[in-house]
Design an enzyme around this catalytic site. Structure first.
Site, mmCIF file in Angstrom:
data_model
loop_
_atom_site.group_PDB
_atom_site.id
_atom_site.type_symbol
_atom_site.label_atom_id
_atom_site.label_comp_id
_atom_site.label_asym_id
_atom_site.label_seq_id
_atom_site.Cartn_x
_atom_site.Cartn_y
_atom_site.Cartn_z
ATOM 1 N N GLU A 1 0.823 -1.200 0.000
ATOM 2 C CA GLU A 1 0.000 0.000 0.000
ATOM 3 C C GLU A 1 0.869 1.268 0.000
ATOM 4 O OE1 GLU A 1 -2.119 -2.970 2.810
ATOM 5 O OE2 GLU A 1 -0.111 -2.619 1.997
ATOM 6 N N CYS B 1 0.038 0.529 7.751
ATOM 7 C CA CYS B 1 -0.441 1.066 6.470
ATOM 8 C C CYS B 1 -1.768 1.813 6.612
ATOM 9 C CB CYS B 1 -0.596 -0.063 5.453
ATOM 10 S SG CYS B 1 0.971 -0.821 4.981
#
Length: 364
Positions: free
Chosen positions: A53, A93
């Protein structure tokens, strides 16, 4: 295939780029989309580096520079595994996704170790779970096996002739399968965290159990941990596995016998009844040491013992177009006590003139 499925397939394909180095972390790919167009891509490369990500977000910022923040507002993110919510070697993330302005996220499968779904939802991000979930779980089957079963995904590789031979009684015909099939086995080794064999195979064939013969396009990989089941410590210390600096574990019933071993060799007791090694405990130990994928390259005795414990998850058979005749060593006949187990065929391919068959045991 819907547009959403196409983007998730893209993420799954990106995830596979980490196949040789990402473990023990899962394979993860990520795609960021705005107005039906992909604006960022990323995947996880190896432990300690940025997750998929974050790499996808960085890709957007590289492409759009000072306009990236505006471009990201209202965009969609596709990722095959739930984003991390806890700090590990890198920051979580979820916080970066929330700060980015992304408003919708598609997640293929949950991560039992994370709570990203809740964190994203409570920060007004629309969460869609389960898109291509089966494919995502298949991609990370070793990771999920370790988390859910406490042991690695176990694959057994066998090379046999058309009449069921695994070799000749006089020891000749060492190679049954083609060069292309053997190269494919080295690729399997490179994608595995560990290889398991028995002392009989070590004493008879004296293999190195290392990765060689890889495709030239594969520039970086790790050598797998070598594991040997040697109940009575019959190995002498002069075999090929002692001749390099690669880590090897010898699992025995009792370590009372002394073997002159170099520093890369570790002897671990995992006793079972009748002076044997507990294969269940071996697999648990490997799970605790973050082994996701275990490749078994051994003879019928160890394979039969693993089957009795219902530990083998899949077979990869390389069936060579050869007939070895009455002097062959027959896999099925050697392990007479092996239970009748049905196999469900997953795929059949041709490689170098051989048939490569992937099948999974259907245990009762």
């Amino acid at each position: 295939m819907t547009e959403e499925e196409g983007h998730m397939m893209h993420a799954l394909e990106l995830a596979q780029r980490g196949s040789y180095l990402a473990s023990p972390n899962p394979l993860v790919g990520c795609v960021i989309v705005k107005n039906a167009k992909v604006i960022g891509r990323g995947w996880h490369k190896k432990p300690g580096t940025e997750h998929a990500e974050i790499n996808a977000l960085s890709d957007v910022r590289r492409k759009f520079g000072t306009n990236a923040s505006e471009i990201l507002k209202g965009s969609e993110l596709y990722v095959n595994l739930e984003p991390c919510s806890q700090k590990g070697r890198t920051p979580p993330c979820c916080k970066s996704i929330i700060k980015s302005g992304i408003k919708k996220i598609f997640i293929a499968s949950k991560d039992p170790m994370q709570k990203g779904l809740e964190e994203l939802a409570t920060n007004n991000i629309e969460v869609n779970l389960g898109l291509l979930q089966d494919k995502a779980e298949e991609l990370n089957k070793g990771f999920f096996s370790r988390l859910n079963k406490g042991r690695p995904m176990i694959t057994c590789k066998l090379a046999i002739s058309m009449d069921g031979g695994i070799g000749l009684k006089n020891g000749e015909s060492k190679w049954i399968s083609s060069l292309e099939s053997r190269s494919d086995v080295h690729d399997m080794r490179a994608r595995s965290d560990a290889i398991l064999t028995g002392s009989g195979t070590i004493l008879k064939d004296n293999p190195r159990l290392t990765v060689r013969l890889l495709d030239k396009n594969v520039s970086s990989y790790s050598q797998p941990l070598r594991c040997v089941v040697d109940s009575g410590l019959k190995i002498t210390g002069n075999e090929n596995i002692f001749s390099d600096n690669l880590k090897t574990i010898i699992f025995c019933n009792s370590a009372k016998k002394e073997i002159n071993t170099p520093s890369n060799i570790e002897i671990i007791e995992k006793p079972d009844k009748d002076g044997l090694v507990s294969l269940v405990e071996v697999c648990k130990y490997l799970g605790k040491t973050e082994i996701n994928y275990l490749l078994v390259e051994s003879g019928p005795r160890l394979v039969g013992a693993l089957l009795k414990e219902k530990l083998i998850d899949e077979f990869i058979l390389f069936i060579a177009p050869k007939l070895m005749g009455k002097e062959k060593l027959n896999f099925a006949r050697i392990e007479r006590s092996m239970n009748n187990i049905n196999l469900k065929i997953q795929s059949i391919d041709e490689i170098g003139g051989d048939i490569k068959l992937l099948a999974r045991p259907q245990y009762n």
